[in-house]
Design a protein around this motif. Sequence first.
Motif, PDB file in Angstrom:
ATOM      1  N   PHE A 119      -2.323 -61.788  -8.510  1.00  0.00           N
ATOM      2  CA  PHE A 119      -3.606 -62.417  -8.176  1.00  0.00           C
ATOM      3  C   PHE A 119      -4.700 -61.805  -9.034  1.00  0.00           C
ATOM      4  O   PHE A 119      -4.785 -60.574  -9.142  1.00  0.00           O
TER       5      PHE A 119
ATOM      6  N   VAL B 211      -8.521 -62.608  -8.963  1.00  0.00           N
ATOM      7  CA  VAL B 211      -9.606 -63.375  -8.359  1.00  0.00           C
ATOM      8  C   VAL B 211     -10.927 -62.664  -8.639  1.00  0.00           C
ATOM      9  O   VAL B 211     -11.005 -61.435  -8.594  1.00  0.00           O
TER      10      VAL B 211
ATOM     11  N   TYR C 247     -11.712 -59.289 -10.946  1.00  0.00           N
ATOM     12  CA  TYR C 247     -10.439 -58.673 -11.332  1.00  0.00           C
ATOM     13  C   TYR C 247      -9.770 -59.404 -12.497  1.00  0.00           C
ATOM     14  O   TYR C 247      -8.919 -58.848 -13.158  1.00  0.00           O
TER      15      TYR C 247
ATOM     16  N   ASP D 288       0.102 -55.977  -7.543  1.00  0.00           N
ATOM     17  CA  ASP D 288      -1.342 -55.878  -7.764  1.00  0.00           C
ATOM     18  C   ASP D 288      -1.599 -56.073  -9.254  1.00  0.00           C
ATOM     19  O   ASP D 288      -0.773 -55.674 -10.092  1.00  0.00           O
TER      20      ASP D 288
ATOM     21  N   HIS E   8      -5.025 -52.870   5.730  1.00  0.00           N
ATOM     22  CA  HIS E   8      -4.909 -54.315   5.532  1.00  0.00           C
ATOM     23  C   HIS E   8      -3.451 -54.749   5.379  1.00  0.00           C
ATOM     24  O   HIS E   8      -2.614 -54.348   6.172  1.00  0.00           O
ATOM     25  N   ASP E   9      -3.157 -55.559   4.355  1.00  0.00           N
ATOM     26  CA  ASP E   9      -1.793 -56.063   4.171  1.00  0.00           C
ATOM     27  C   ASP E   9      -0.779 -54.926   4.024  1.00  0.00           C
ATOM     28  O   ASP E   9       0.374 -55.028   4.441  1.00  0.00           O
TER      29      ASP E   9
ATOM     30  N   LYS F  11      -9.690 -47.297 -11.358  1.00  0.00           N
ATOM     31  CA  LYS F  11     -10.490 -48.114 -10.442  1.00  0.00           C
ATOM     32  C   LYS F  11     -11.944 -48.057 -10.877  1.00  0.00           C
ATOM     33  O   LYS F  11     -12.463 -46.996 -11.153  1.00  0.00           O
TER      34      LYS F  11
ATOM     35  N   ARG G  15     -16.339 -53.479  -6.825  1.00  0.00           N
ATOM     36  CA  ARG G  15     -16.332 -53.668  -5.380  1.00  0.00           C
ATOM     37  C   ARG G  15     -17.710 -53.943  -4.795  1.00  0.00           C
ATOM     38  O   ARG G  15     -17.873 -53.991  -3.598  1.00  0.00           O
TER      39      ARG G  15
HETATM   40  C1  2GW Z   1     -10.079 -55.908  -3.834  1.00  0.00           C
HETATM   41  C2  2GW Z   1     -10.811 -54.899  -3.225  1.00  0.00           C
HETATM   42  C3  2GW Z   1     -12.180 -54.779  -3.424  1.00  0.00           C
HETATM   43  C4  2GW Z   1     -12.814 -55.678  -4.266  1.00  0.00           C
HETATM   44  C5  2GW Z   1     -12.064 -56.664  -4.884  1.00  0.00           C
HETATM   45  C6  2GW Z   1     -10.710 -56.812  -4.644  1.00  0.00           C
HETATM   46  C7  2GW Z   1      -9.940 -57.841  -5.313  1.00  0.00           C
HETATM   47  C8  2GW Z   1      -8.550 -57.819  -5.263  1.00  0.00           C
HETATM   48  C9  2GW Z   1     -10.558 -58.870  -6.094  1.00  0.00           C
HETATM   49  O1  2GW Z   1     -11.810 -58.992  -6.208  1.00  0.00           O
HETATM   50  N1  2GW Z   1      -9.782 -59.758  -6.772  1.00  0.00           N
HETATM   51  C10 2GW Z   1      -8.431 -59.716  -6.708  1.00  0.00           C
HETATM   52  O2  2GW Z   1      -7.745 -60.515  -7.358  1.00  0.00           O
HETATM   53  N2  2GW Z   1      -7.811 -58.769  -5.922  1.00  0.00           N
HETATM   54  C11 2GW Z   1      -6.330 -58.760  -5.844  1.00  0.00           C
HETATM   55  O3  2GW Z   1      -5.901 -58.019  -4.722  1.00  0.00           O
HETATM   56  C12 2GW Z   1      -5.754 -58.076  -7.094  1.00  0.00           C
HETATM   57  O4  2GW Z   1      -4.493 -58.623  -7.405  1.00  0.00           O
HETATM   58  C13 2GW Z   1      -5.625 -56.649  -6.615  1.00  0.00           C
HETATM   59  O5  2GW Z   1      -4.756 -55.884  -7.395  1.00  0.00           O
HETATM   60  C14 2GW Z   1      -5.161 -56.872  -5.175  1.00  0.00           C
HETATM   61  C15 2GW Z   1      -5.381 -55.686  -4.210  1.00  0.00           C
HETATM   62  O6  2GW Z   1      -6.673 -55.163  -4.375  1.00  0.00           O
HETATM   63  P1  2GW Z   1      -6.861 -53.715  -5.033  1.00  0.00           P
HETATM   64  O7  2GW Z   1      -5.919 -53.596  -6.175  1.00  0.00           O
HETATM   65  O8  2GW Z   1      -8.292 -53.468  -5.325  1.00  0.00           O
HETATM   66  O9  2GW Z   1      -6.448 -52.805  -3.851  1.00  0.00           O
HETATM   67  P2  2GW Z   1      -5.800 -51.307  -3.930  1.00  0.00           P
HETATM   68  O10 2GW Z   1      -5.348 -50.985  -5.306  1.00  0.00           O
HETATM   69  O11 2GW Z   1      -6.747 -50.377  -3.277  1.00  0.00           O
HETATM   70  O12 2GW Z   1      -4.572 -51.592  -3.068  1.00  0.00           O
HETATM   71  C16 2GW Z   1      -3.776 -51.209  -2.000  1.00  0.00           C
HETATM   72  O13 2GW Z   1      -4.333 -51.583  -0.747  1.00  0.00           O
HETATM   73  C17 2GW Z   1      -4.645 -52.990  -0.621  1.00  0.00           C
HETATM   74  C18 2GW Z   1      -5.176 -53.231   0.777  1.00  0.00           C
HETATM   75  O14 2GW Z   1      -6.376 -52.551   0.975  1.00  0.00           O
HETATM   76  C19 2GW Z   1      -3.416 -53.838  -0.875  1.00  0.00           C
HETATM   77  O15 2GW Z   1      -2.460 -53.619   0.137  1.00  0.00           O
HETATM   78  C20 2GW Z   1      -2.815 -53.486  -2.222  1.00  0.00           C
HETATM   79  O16 2GW Z   1      -1.614 -54.218  -2.437  1.00  0.00           O
HETATM   80  C21 2GW Z   1      -2.511 -51.995  -2.280  1.00  0.00           C
HETATM   81  O17 2GW Z   1      -2.037 -51.669  -3.576  1.00  0.00           O
END
Ligand code: 2GW
Length: 295
Positions: free
Chosen positions: A65, A67, A70, A156, A244-245, A287, A293
Amino acid sequence: PVASEVTSEENLSINLDNTLNFGARQEVETRTSWKAPIIWEGMFDPKLYDQKHIQKKSSVALTVFAVGRYLDAYLKTFLTSAERHFMLGLQVTYYVFTDQPDKVPHLELGPQRSLKVIHVEKHSRWQDISMMRMKTISDTIESEIRHRCNYVFCLDVDQEFKGRFGSEALGDSVAQIHAGFFKAPQQSLTYDRNPKSKAFMESGDYYYHAALFGGLCEHVKSLADHCFLGIMEDKQNDVEALWHDESHLNKYFWLHKPTRLLSPEYCWDQVSNKDNIQVIRLIWAPKHYDTLRTK
Ligand code: 2GW
Ligand code: MN
């Protein structure tokens, strides 16, 4: 006759996993208490795995994803690095889910590799962007992926492939051990501890990372369905799981043990102590919370 009742899928994994060398890495755990292998460098013969899977024409979907912000921040690096390292030799289909299909970079893909862009809406809360992936993954396995691919891996986007991520990672139900917790004591694992949430659990096996999970289509679909149901039930009860998920995924793998675990070599972070890590195959991208964010 027993032999003929064994499906070719079972046959393949039985034969191949008999070649795993569980003693190759004395310093780390290479098998779970329920006898699932934990894949570390040195335990497997990559040529053998590739040869068997090529022979069997295994095909793999990779969902990601991208979105909102990102997409520009991570997608190009993710895809170009996957072209160099992810399941080379097998048929691979990328499924890119985005709210901006026009902005997906055009890449020259290797032979037997293709990419499909699927439009999704951008949820306003980032927690929902992350959690609602489960619903989209389930729907897309049902409508498209299962007709085209045997396996599906869901990642991710904020990650980069750095080394071979090959067919030894394929299995019926595949979970990733979280790099931050592979040596951590039980009490410190960040499961959801709120009894009001469907993700609640008091103890578990490992702490799994939702940045990477996979397996046969039917298994990944039931994981995604289970997590999505839990997420929606929580919403009705006005609770949200701690991570979350990821909290729901940990609950699912506690109830339905994965058949294959990937060591943190398959999803490493930039900062943890590298003692047991012989190869970095995939690494978390830095990050940029400050810019990504904020709303
Ligand atoms: C996510 C958090 C804050 C702001 C934006 C987003 C975001 C995530 C976004 O704006 N657009 C988007 O496409 N995403 C998708 O969701 C993208 O594929 C991203 O890698 C994924 C998970 O968000 P991410 O990578 O910022 O979260 P992490 O690295 O802190 O992830 C762990 O925890 C998450 C739940 O809080 C999920 O379970 C994730 O799979 C974990 O690795
Ligand atoms: Mn991430």
